[in-house]
Structure formats: structure tokens, C-alpha cells
Design a protein around this motif. Structure first.
Motif, PDB file in Angstrom:
ATOM      1  N   ASP A 112      39.376 -83.894 -33.098  1.00 53.30           N
ATOM      2  CA  ASP A 112      39.222 -82.608 -33.776  1.00 53.30           C
ATOM      3  C   ASP A 112      39.660 -82.656 -35.239  1.00 53.30           C
ATOM      4  O   ASP A 112      39.709 -81.622 -35.902  1.00 53.30           O
ATOM      5  CB  ASP A 112      40.030 -81.539 -33.048  1.00 53.30           C
ATOM      6  CG  ASP A 112      41.528 -81.845 -33.056  1.00 53.30           C
ATOM      7  OD1 ASP A 112      41.886 -83.028 -33.219  1.00 53.30           O
ATOM      8  OD2 ASP A 112      42.337 -80.912 -32.905  1.00 53.30           O
ATOM      9  N   ALA A 113      39.999 -83.831 -35.760  1.00 55.38           N
ATOM     10  CA  ALA A 113      40.464 -83.944 -37.148  1.00 55.38           C
ATOM     11  C   ALA A 113      39.357 -83.548 -38.111  1.00 55.38           C
ATOM     12  O   ALA A 113      38.160 -83.800 -37.866  1.00 55.38           O
ATOM     13  CB  ALA A 113      40.926 -85.368 -37.432  1.00 55.38           C
ATOM     14  N   ASP A 114      39.743 -82.908 -39.210  1.00 54.87           N
ATOM     15  CA  ASP A 114      38.753 -82.559 -40.232  1.00 54.87           C
ATOM     16  C   ASP A 114      38.143 -83.812 -40.849  1.00 54.87           C
ATOM     17  O   ASP A 114      36.992 -83.802 -41.295  1.00 54.87           O
ATOM     18  CB  ASP A 114      39.414 -81.721 -41.328  1.00 54.87           C
ATOM     19  CG  ASP A 114      39.977 -80.418 -40.784  1.00 54.87           C
ATOM     20  OD1 ASP A 114      39.180 -79.559 -40.392  1.00 54.87           O
ATOM     21  OD2 ASP A 114      41.211 -80.281 -40.733  1.00 54.87           O
ATOM     22  N   GLN A 115      38.924 -84.867 -40.873  1.00 54.75           N
ATOM     23  CA  GLN A 115      38.470 -86.109 -41.491  1.00 54.75           C
ATOM     24  C   GLN A 115      39.121 -87.279 -40.774  1.00 54.75           C
ATOM     25  O   GLN A 115      40.306 -87.225 -40.440  1.00 54.75           O
ATOM     26  CB  GLN A 115      38.864 -86.117 -42.976  1.00 54.75           C
ATOM     27  CG  GLN A 115      38.554 -87.401 -43.704  1.00 54.75           C
ATOM     28  CD  GLN A 115      39.076 -87.384 -45.142  1.00 54.75           C
ATOM     29  OE1 GLN A 115      38.416 -87.865 -46.041  1.00 54.75           O
ATOM     30  NE2 GLN A 115      40.251 -86.832 -45.353  1.00 54.75           N
ATOM     31  N   ILE A 116      38.354 -88.310 -40.517  1.00 56.00           N
ATOM     32  CA  ILE A 116      38.881 -89.529 -39.912  1.00 56.00           C
ATOM     33  C   ILE A 116      38.656 -90.668 -40.892  1.00 56.00           C
ATOM     34  O   ILE A 116      37.529 -90.889 -41.346  1.00 56.00           O
ATOM     35  CB  ILE A 116      38.197 -89.837 -38.564  1.00 56.00           C
ATOM     36  CG1 ILE A 116      38.479 -88.712 -37.553  1.00 56.00           C
ATOM     37  CG2 ILE A 116      38.679 -91.181 -38.010  1.00 56.00           C
ATOM     38  CD1 ILE A 116      37.714 -88.854 -36.247  1.00 56.00           C
ATOM     39  N   VAL A 117      39.754 -91.356 -41.243  1.00 52.90           N
ATOM     40  CA  VAL A 117      39.678 -92.512 -42.143  1.00 52.90           C
ATOM     41  C   VAL A 117      39.887 -93.763 -41.298  1.00 52.90           C
ATOM     42  O   VAL A 117      40.937 -93.918 -40.652  1.00 52.90           O
ATOM     43  CB  VAL A 117      40.726 -92.429 -43.266  1.00 52.90           C
ATOM     44  CG1 VAL A 117      40.683 -93.678 -44.137  1.00 52.90           C
ATOM     45  CG2 VAL A 117      40.489 -91.177 -44.116  1.00 52.90           C
ATOM     46  N   VAL A 118      38.907 -94.626 -41.288  1.00 53.27           N
ATOM     47  CA  VAL A 118      38.971 -95.852 -40.497  1.00 53.27           C
ATOM     48  C   VAL A 118      39.413 -96.991 -41.412  1.00 53.27           C
ATOM     49  O   VAL A 118      38.734 -97.291 -42.404  1.00 53.27           O
ATOM     50  CB  VAL A 118      37.614 -96.177 -39.844  1.00 53.27           C
ATOM     51  CG1 VAL A 118      37.738 -97.422 -38.963  1.00 53.27           C
ATOM     52  CG2 VAL A 118      37.115 -94.991 -39.034  1.00 53.27           C
ATOM     53  N   LEU A 119      40.547 -97.597 -41.090  1.00 55.00           N
ATOM     54  CA  LEU A 119      41.052 -98.728 -41.875  1.00 55.00           C
ATOM     55  C   LEU A 119      40.754-100.032 -41.152  1.00 55.00           C
ATOM     56  O   LEU A 119      40.912-100.130 -39.931  1.00 55.00           O
ATOM     57  CB  LEU A 119      42.564 -98.595 -42.096  1.00 55.00           C
ATOM     58  CG  LEU A 119      43.025 -97.410 -42.951  1.00 55.00           C
ATOM     59  CD1 LEU A 119      44.543 -97.296 -42.939  1.00 55.00           C
ATOM     60  CD2 LEU A 119      42.525 -97.544 -44.376  1.00 55.00           C
ATOM     61  N   ASP A 120      40.344-101.016 -41.897  1.00 48.90           N
ATOM     62  CA  ASP A 120      40.042-102.330 -41.332  1.00 48.90           C
ATOM     63  C   ASP A 120      40.530-103.399 -42.316  1.00 48.90           C
ATOM     64  O   ASP A 120      40.012-103.499 -43.428  1.00 48.90           O
ATOM     65  CB  ASP A 120      38.530-102.481 -41.094  1.00 48.90           C
ATOM     66  CG  ASP A 120      38.201-103.781 -40.380  1.00 48.90           C
ATOM     67  OD1 ASP A 120      39.124-104.406 -39.825  1.00 48.90           O
ATOM     68  OD2 ASP A 120      37.014-104.174 -40.379  1.00 48.90           O
ATOM     69  N   GLY A 121      41.584-104.133 -41.911  1.00 51.00           N
ATOM     70  CA  GLY A 121      42.119-105.161 -42.801  1.00 51.00           C
ATOM     71  C   GLY A 121      42.678-104.612 -44.088  1.00 51.00           C
ATOM     72  O   GLY A 121      42.620-105.275 -45.122  1.00 51.00           O
ATOM     73  N   GLY A 122      43.227-103.399 -44.056  1.00 44.85           N
ATOM     74  CA  GLY A 122      43.818-102.804 -45.239  1.00 44.85           C
ATOM     75  C   GLY A 122      42.843-102.121 -46.168  1.00 44.85           C
ATOM     76  O   GLY A 122      43.233-101.672 -47.253  1.00 44.85           O
ATOM     77  N   ARG A 123      41.585-102.013 -45.766  1.00 38.57           N
ATOM     78  CA  ARG A 123      40.574-101.336 -46.588  1.00 38.57           C
ATOM     79  C   ARG A 123      39.999-100.155 -45.825  1.00 38.57           C
ATOM     80  O   ARG A 123      40.011-100.134 -44.585  1.00 38.57           O
ATOM     81  CB  ARG A 123      39.441-102.299 -46.955  1.00 38.57           C
ATOM     82  CG  ARG A 123      39.883-103.483 -47.805  1.00 38.57           C
ATOM     83  CD  ARG A 123      38.720-104.430 -48.070  1.00 38.57           C
ATOM     84  NE  ARG A 123      39.125-105.567 -48.871  1.00 38.57           N
ATOM     85  CZ  ARG A 123      39.122-105.595 -50.204  1.00 38.57           C
ATOM     86  NH1 ARG A 123      38.706-104.524 -50.878  1.00 38.57           N
ATOM     87  NH2 ARG A 123      39.517-106.682 -50.857  1.00 38.57           N
ATOM     88  N   VAL A 124      39.476 -99.172 -46.565  1.00 34.29           N
ATOM     89  CA  VAL A 124      38.802 -98.045 -45.948  1.00 34.29           C
ATOM     90  C   VAL A 124      37.414 -98.501 -45.550  1.00 34.29           C
ATOM     91  O   VAL A 124      36.559 -98.771 -46.407  1.00 34.29           O
ATOM     92  CB  VAL A 124      38.729 -96.836 -46.896  1.00 34.29           C
ATOM     93  CG1 VAL A 124      37.939 -95.707 -46.246  1.00 34.29           C
ATOM     94  CG2 VAL A 124      40.133 -96.362 -47.269  1.00 34.29           C
ATOM     95  N   ALA A 125      37.189 -98.594 -44.216  1.00 35.80           N
ATOM     96  CA  ALA A 125      35.884 -99.048 -43.724  1.00 35.80           C
ATOM     97  C   ALA A 125      34.902 -97.885 -43.584  1.00 35.80           C
ATOM     98  O   ALA A 125      33.720 -98.020 -43.899  1.00 35.80           O
ATOM     99  CB  ALA A 125      36.049 -99.753 -42.388  1.00 35.80           C
ATOM    100  N   GLU A 126      35.430 -96.743 -43.127  1.00 42.56           N
ATOM    101  CA  GLU A 126      34.563 -95.566 -42.928  1.00 42.56           C
ATOM    102  C   GLU A 126      35.402 -94.315 -43.131  1.00 42.56           C
ATOM    103  O   GLU A 126      36.628 -94.347 -43.026  1.00 42.56           O
ATOM    104  CB  GLU A 126      33.992 -95.548 -41.505  1.00 42.56           C
ATOM    105  CG  GLU A 126      33.024 -96.670 -41.184  1.00 42.56           C
ATOM    106  CD  GLU A 126      32.562 -96.574 -39.746  1.00 42.56           C
ATOM    107  OE1 GLU A 126      31.353 -96.416 -39.526  1.00 42.56           O
ATOM    108  OE2 GLU A 126      33.419 -96.638 -38.839  1.00 42.56           O
TER     109      GLU A 126
END
Length: 612
Positions: A566-580
Motif C-alpha cells: 500500500d506504499a505510495d512509492q516503492i524504491v527497489v535497490l539492487d547493489g546500492g543503486r535504484v533499480a526501479e
């Protein structure tokens, strides 16, 4: 000693004094300013010491007058009773006066010394509080405790009484030497000829004892660390469940034996040399009698009986302060290594410097702007991370273990500083804000819940010391923990036990959430805040958090993706970078990294359901 330690790695070698003489001199100069705030009382102490030393030599001159003037020179001579009475009265009065002065001087010197000890302990503690989390992640808790307790405690005697003891003994020696010269310069020269040799020998003993003391303090730190690690609740549980209690006891026994051996070495270092010096001091009066007879036999001016007796009395008085000074030198030399260890902590760089800007009440806008971060010289944990969290919204950080999620939360609370780029709250770099402003703006509930060995009420009030009982209970209700606390025999006055071990993991987590609720921060960082909860309790706490999140900025860090849908925004981190980045539905539709994580979670849930 192989296999001796079982905590985080630390340097195996014991601390020694810095090799650079300039550093050693600089550390020595840092000791004297510790007494600067107490100059007035020290001046009084110094004055009393000088007066006491001057009075101390007077009785020997009175003694000479008694033997040479007041008493008869032969069996039929006349006793000058009036003079004898006056001289004896003086010999009685002076020790009484000097004794009273000594008591008052000891009181003042101990007050000053303990005040300096307090200042030093407080300085070390406050400085450690200013260090970043990185220092404590690489340092054993037992080591920190040892520096404050053992090292500072080890210099207690030196700080509280040695300085005044040195001055007292020096003035006593000077006054005595002057008096000896006034009595007879020939006897004085003979009696003092060996003194430089004794000083040189004592310096050598001091150097040896200093090395042993450094090793002893390192061993004390190891013993403290073993006790702290193995006798905590966690350590006891681990030792018993792993069947390693006997091995832990053996390791402690080995370290304790090593410490005992070092204690013996420390106390016996130079003892034979000191015994030889003391023996020489003891036989010197007899040698003085011989020298006086030899001098007279050579036809030199006669030495009166009163002068000879007074001189040997002074000489005996001289040996004690000289011996004390030699012993003090050993004590001071041994303590220098302890001061170096204390200054080593005080010199730890403060890598997080407090800003000066304040915010009355933060709106809650959080932004990461091209943030890069790494721990010391390790590989980059975060690389060019940029995203915004508008005030009052919920942003979830997800990703594999080690992807940098928790680090992002710590950067918002400024437990670390970004290596490059910046993290802002309401457009202000967090490095520009005061610590009080940051603490009021950001509340952190981490996966590592820590409770003090205090009552539930005091643990909650740690977040807000002036909170009323009603506010404490309201926060507990919001975290779905009030009913449980109220059902306990002592209610909110129940002791939680060390690290909260009287409560389950989920109960501790809810108490920690209530503690953050009580602070009422506009920004919440929830680092696996429901990781220790079962499904039913997690649902209750999630409902509470949803109510609390209304109007707040929430950054939720989670491995369970079901908690962040239900989050307004989901930040996907992969290896220390923003993937999505996007909402749950948007990221599922994109079929990228987040979609694969959700699919894997679903498979894991099916597998667990099947095994159940």
C-alpha cells in the motif's frame, strides 16, 4: 594467545606508548591542563605543603639544642630546665600543627583529584557519544567499558594524590637537604653522594614497569569483554544452546590466569633493585657515624654530639620522601601508558559534526540527491541514489540483503553522513541541522530492538522524559501493547530485564514502536519494524502504523513485500543503486526486479504453507 577472543576482531598487540617522542611529550603536556579549573584550591594545597615541610625540619634543630645546650655535657652538669621545657614544648607542638595541616591538605587534594577524575570520565563519555555508529560497529563494547572503568580507574591514585605527594616529598627533601647542610656540610655531602645512582636505577625500573602495565591493561580489557559478551543474556543463551559453556569458562580462565601473571610481574618488577636501595638507606646512618669519627680522627673540626644525632635524625627523615619519590616515579611511568590509551579515545575524530540550523516542526519532505556512501574504504554501499519522499507519504525501500536499504534509513537519521551527494529534510541538508532538530524530526524503529534494564514506563519515557502517564499509555495503545502491559502484576512498573528479555520479540518490537510514537516525529524510519512479529501481531501493528502514518512521512524498510503493497512509492535497490521506482501495481506491470521479488515471495509462502 590463539583462540583467546571470540568477539569482533581487535588488535592483538597490547597498547604501548607512541614511538614518536613529540607525541609522548604532547600527551604529557595534556595532563596538566586537567587541573587548570582548580588552580585556587591547588594554590592553597601547595602553600600548606610548603609550610608543613618547613615546620618539619625545625624539631631537628630543637633536638640539637636539647643535646648541646639544655642537657648537661657531663654527669655532674646542670640541666637548664626552662630551656629544655621550651624546646620540648616546641618539639611537641610542631607535629600537632603539621598533622592538622596534613589532614586539611589531604582533604583538598582528594577533592581536586576526584573532580579531575569526574571531568576526565565525563569528557571520554561525552566524546564517545559524539562518534558515529561506525566507531562502535568496529569496537568491542567490553573494550569501551575497559577504557572508561579500568584505564581511568588505573590513574585514580596518580590523579587524586600523586601530584600533591610529589610536591610534598620534593619540598620535604629540599627543606631537609638545606637543614643538613646547615648542620654540617661534610656529613651532607657524604650522605647524598649515592642519590644520583638511585635516581638512575629507579628510572630503569620505571621503564620496565611501564611495559608490563600496558600489557596488563590490555588483558583487563580482554577480561571485561569476555565477561560482557559471555555473561549477557544473549551470551548465556548462546553458550548453553551450543554446548560451549565449558569452553567459555576455559577461555575466561586462561585470560584470568594471564592477567594474574601480569599483575605479579607488574608488582615484582624492580623489587630487588628497590630492596637494595632501601637497604642502602637503612645502613647510611651507621656509615655517617663512621664518617664523623673518621673526620675527627683526621684532625678536622669536631662534630658535636647534638649535631650528629640531629643529622642522622634528619637523614632518616630524608629517606622516606626520597623513597616515595622513587616509587612515585614508577607509578607515574606506569600510568603514562594509561593516559595514552585515554587520549587515544579522546583523539578519535568526530566525523559527524553538528550543524547549526533548526526547524520548529519539520513538514517531512525527504530527498536523496545523488547520494553515494561507503563504510571506510570498503566497496560502495550506495551509488548515485536519488529519490524523493513527499511529506505525509509512505515510501518503501525493498531489495536483497545488502542492497543498501538500512543504510538509506541511517542516512536520514544521520547516523552516518553521505560520502558524496546529500540527504535533505524540507530542502535542508541534514548535515546543517542541529542534533536536537534531527532527533525531533526523525524517529527510527530498527530491527535491533534495545530496551534498558528498567521499567516499561522508564523505557518509554526515554523518548520523552517529561511525558505524563496518560501520554505513555496512549502511545502503548497506539502500538497495540497497552493491554499486555496492563495485565502484568506490576503493570508499567514491570522491569523488562536485560535487553528486554522478559518480553517476546514481538512484544519488544511493539514497546519500541510505542517509544517512537511517544516522541511524535514527523518522519518515521521503520527498519524491518515488524520483522519479529507473528502474522496476527503483525497485522495489529500494521494497522496501528497505518493510523500513525497519516500525516507523517514514512520510510519503511522491509523484506516482507506484503507489508509495503500500500506504499505510495516503492524504491527497489539492487547493489546500492535504484533499480526501479513506482507503486506496487506499476512495478508489477513493468515485470522487472520488483515483480521477480514478489513472485519469489509468493513461492516461498506456498512452500511454507505446504510444509506446515
Amino acid at each position: 594467545m590463539p583462540g583467546r577472543r571470540f568477539g569482533p576482531d581487535v588488535a592483538a598487540e597490547p597498547p604501548v606508548r607512541p614511538a614518536d617522542p613529540a607525541v609522548r611529550r604532547a600527551n604529557l603536556r595534556r595532563i596538566f591542563p586537567l587541573f587548570r579549573a582548580y588552580r585556587a584550591r591547588l594554590a592553597v594545597v601547595c602553600g600548606l605543603i610548603v609550610v608543613s615541610a618547613a615546620l618539619g625540619v625545625v624539631p631537628t634543630f630543637l633536638l640539637r639544642a636539647v643535646l648541646d645546650s639544655a642537657l648537661p655535657r657531663s654527669s655532674g652538669g646542670e640541666v637548664r630546665l626552662g630551656l629544655l621545657t621550651a624546646l620540648v614544648a616546641g618539639m611537641v607542638a610542631i607535629p600537632v600543627v603539621t598533622g592538622a595541616i596534613g589532614v586539611f591538605q589531604t582533604l583538598l587534594s582528594n577533592q581536586v583529584g576526584q573532580a579531575v577524575m569526574h571531568d576526565l570520565r565525563t569528557s571520554v563519555y561525552r566524546h564517545l557519544q559524539r562518534l558515529s555508529l561506525a566507531f562502535f560497529t568496529r569496537t568491542r563494547t567490553g573494550e569501551v567499558q575497559s577504557r572508561i572503568a579500568n584505564d581511568i580507574g588505573g590513574i585514580d591514585t596518580v590523579v587524586t594524590s600523586t601530584a600533591t605527594s610529589v610536591l610534598s616529598n620534593v619540598t620535604t627533601v629540599l627543606a631537609t637537604v638545606v637543614a643538613m647542610v646547615l648542620l654540617d656540610w661534610r656529613l651532607a655531602a657524604f650522605a647524598l653522594v649515592l642519590l644520583p645512582l638511585f635516581v638512575w636505577l629507579t628510572k630503569r625500573v620505571g621503564d620496565q614497569r611501564k611495559k608490563v602495565t600496558a600489557k596488563r591493561q590490555a588483558s583487563l580489557a580482554d577480561v571485561s569483554s569476555i565477561v560482557q559478551e559471555s555473561l549477557s543474556v544473549s551470551g548465556i543463551l548462546l553458550g548453553k544452546t551450543m554446548g560451549r559453556s565449558a569452553d567459555l569458562a576455559r577461555r575466561f580462565s586462561e585470560e584470568s590466569r594471564r592477567l594474574a601473571d601480569l599483575e605479579v610481574r607488574s608488582r615484582m618488577t624492580g623489587r630487588w633493585m628497590m630492596a637494595a636501595i632501601q637497604m642502602t638507606f637503612a645502613v647510611m646512618p651507621a656509615l655517617v657515624y663512621w664518617f664523623a669519627g673518621w673526620t675527627i680522627a683526621q684532625g678536622s673540626a669536631a662534630i658535636s654530639l647534638g649535631t650528629l644525632v640531629a643529622f642522622t635524625t634528619l637523614q632518616t627523615r630524608l629517606f622516606f620522601p626520597i623513597g616515595s619519590l622513587l616509587g612515585v616515579q614508577l607509578e607515574v611511568q606506569s600510568s603514562l601508558a594509561l593516559f595514552d590509551r585515554i587520549f587515544e579515545y579522546l583523539d578519535q575524530p568526530v566525523d559527524i559534526v553538528e550543524g547549526s540550523r533548526t526547524i520548529e516542526r519539520a513538514r517531512g519532505d525527504v530527498a536523496f540527491e545523488h547520494v553515494c556512501f561507503r563504510y571506510d574504504t570498503d566497496a560502495w554501499t550506495l551509488t548515485d541514489v536519488s529519490f524523493t519522499v513527499p511529506a505525509g507519504t509512505k515510501t518503501a525501500l525493498v531489495g536483497e540483503t545488502g542492497s543498501g536499504k538500512t543504510t538509506c534509513g541511517y542516512l536520514v537519521a544521520r547516523l552516518y553522513d553521505a560520502t558524496t551527494g546529500r540527504v535533505t529534510i524540507d530542502g535542508i541538508d541534514v548535515r546543517e541541522l542541529t542534533f536536537a532538530t534531527l532527533a525531533a524530526a526523525v524517529g527510527v524503529v530498527s530491527q535491533e530492538t534495545y530496551l534498558f534494564h528498567e521499567t516499561v514506563r522508564e523505557n518509554l519515557r526515554f523518548a520523552k522524559p517529561d511525558a505524563t502517564d496518560e501520554e505513555v499509555e496512549e502511545a502503548a495503545r497506539a502500538a497495540q501493547i497497552h493491554d499486555l502491559i496492563a495485565s502484568l502484576p506490576e503493570g508499567y512498573d514491570t522491569k523488562v530485564g536485560e535487553r528486554g528479555y522478559r518480553f517476546s520479540g514481538g512484544e519488544k518490537q511493539r514497546i519500541a514502536i510505542a517509544r517512537t510514537v511517544l516522541r511524535n516525529p514527523p518522519i518515521l524510519v521503520l527498519d524491518e519494524a515488524t520483522s519479529a512479529l507473528d502474522a496476527q501481531t503483525e497485522r495489529l501493528v500494521q494497522e496501528a502504523l497505518e493510523r500513525l502514518a497519516a500525516g507523517r512521512t514514512t520510510i519503511a524498510i522491509a523484506h516482507r513485500l506484503s507489508t509495503v503493497r500500500d506504499a505510495d512509492q516503492i524504491v527497489v535497490l539492487d547493489g546500492g543503486r535504484v533499480a526501479e521506482r513506482g507503486s506496487h501495481d506499476e512495478l508489477i506491470a513493468a515485470g522487472g526486479r520488483y515483480a521477480r521479488l514478489v513472485a519469489r515471495d509468493a513461492e516461498s509462502a506456498v512452500t511454507m504453507a505446504g510444509s506446515g
